[in-house]
Motif scaffolding. Structure first.
Motif, mmCIF file in Angstrom:
data_model
loop_
_atom_site.group_PDB
_atom_site.id
_atom_site.type_symbol
_atom_site.label_atom_id
_atom_site.label_comp_id
_atom_site.label_asym_id
_atom_site.label_seq_id
_atom_site.Cartn_x
_atom_site.Cartn_y
_atom_site.Cartn_z
ATOM 1 N N PRO A 92 0.733 -1.311 -0.034
ATOM 2 C CA PRO A 92 0.166 -0.038 0.113
ATOM 3 C C PRO A 92 0.839 1.292 -0.124
ATOM 4 N N GLU A 93 2.011 1.330 0.828
ATOM 5 C CA GLU A 93 2.657 2.582 0.666
ATOM 6 C C GLU A 93 3.337 2.753 -0.612
ATOM 7 N N ARG A 94 3.817 1.827 -1.058
ATOM 8 C CA ARG A 94 4.710 1.733 -2.420
ATOM 9 C C ARG A 94 3.591 2.393 -3.578
ATOM 10 N N LYS A 95 2.315 1.731 -3.584
ATOM 11 C CA LYS A 95 1.447 1.981 -4.313
ATOM 12 C C LYS A 95 0.968 3.743 -4.273
ATOM 13 N N ARG A 96 0.810 4.064 -3.027
ATOM 14 C CA ARG A 96 0.724 5.537 -2.727
ATOM 15 C C ARG A 96 1.536 6.467 -3.419
ATOM 16 N N ARG A 97 2.931 5.987 -3.027
ATOM 17 C CA ARG A 97 3.874 6.967 -3.528
ATOM 18 C C ARG A 97 4.054 6.856 -5.139
ATOM 19 N N ASP A 99 1.199 6.279 -6.803
ATOM 20 C CA ASP A 99 0.093 6.919 -7.707
ATOM 21 C C ASP A 99 0.071 8.504 -7.531
ATOM 22 N N LEU A 100 0.958 8.922 -6.397
ATOM 23 C CA LEU A 100 1.177 10.436 -6.285
ATOM 24 C C LEU A 100 2.173 10.854 -7.644
#
Length: 126
Positions: A92-97, A99-100
């Protein structure tokens, strides 16, 4: 069940166990984990589940790798409407980064297009 399915790191083959007729075969576009991939027949329909090799996801952008552009090397690229985007297996953290980063890239592209339009509207060549 006369179906034979062969999973290799970057290869898939589906054939008839008795007649050896090949239904589907080819080099996969990206590697999978053969031991974690599976197949089953549900109400006469063969379902194949490929487990992505997540080692790639830690070395490259999730945005680049999350959805394969095609299943086999010989296939044409799929368009966004041709597939579902399942990203439940991603960190999730990697995906959030990512996505940003994709959002910033999109905003930068819009800025560059507006800048180009302004230059071209003034009669200058871009």
């Amino acid at each position: 069940q006369d179906v034979d399915v062969v999973f290799k790191q970057q290869y898939l083959k589906i054939s008839h166990r008795v007649t050896a007729q090949v239904y589907l075969e080819g080099a996969l576009h990206r590697p999978i984990l053969p031991a974690e991939s599976l197949w089953y027949i549900d109400e006469g329909v063969l379902e194949v589940v490929l487990a992505k090799d997540l080692a790639l996801y830690h070395s490259q952008s999730v945005v680049e790798l999350s959805a394969w552009p095609r299943l086999f090397e010989f296939d044409d690229d799929l368009s966004d409407g041709d597939m579902e985007h399942d990203q439940t297996d991603l960190d999730p953290e990697r995906k959030r980064r990512d996505d940003l980063a994709q959002l910033r890239s999109s905003q930068q592209a819009k800025y560059e297009l507006a800048k180009r339009a302004a230059v071209e509207a003034s009669g200058k060549e871009w």
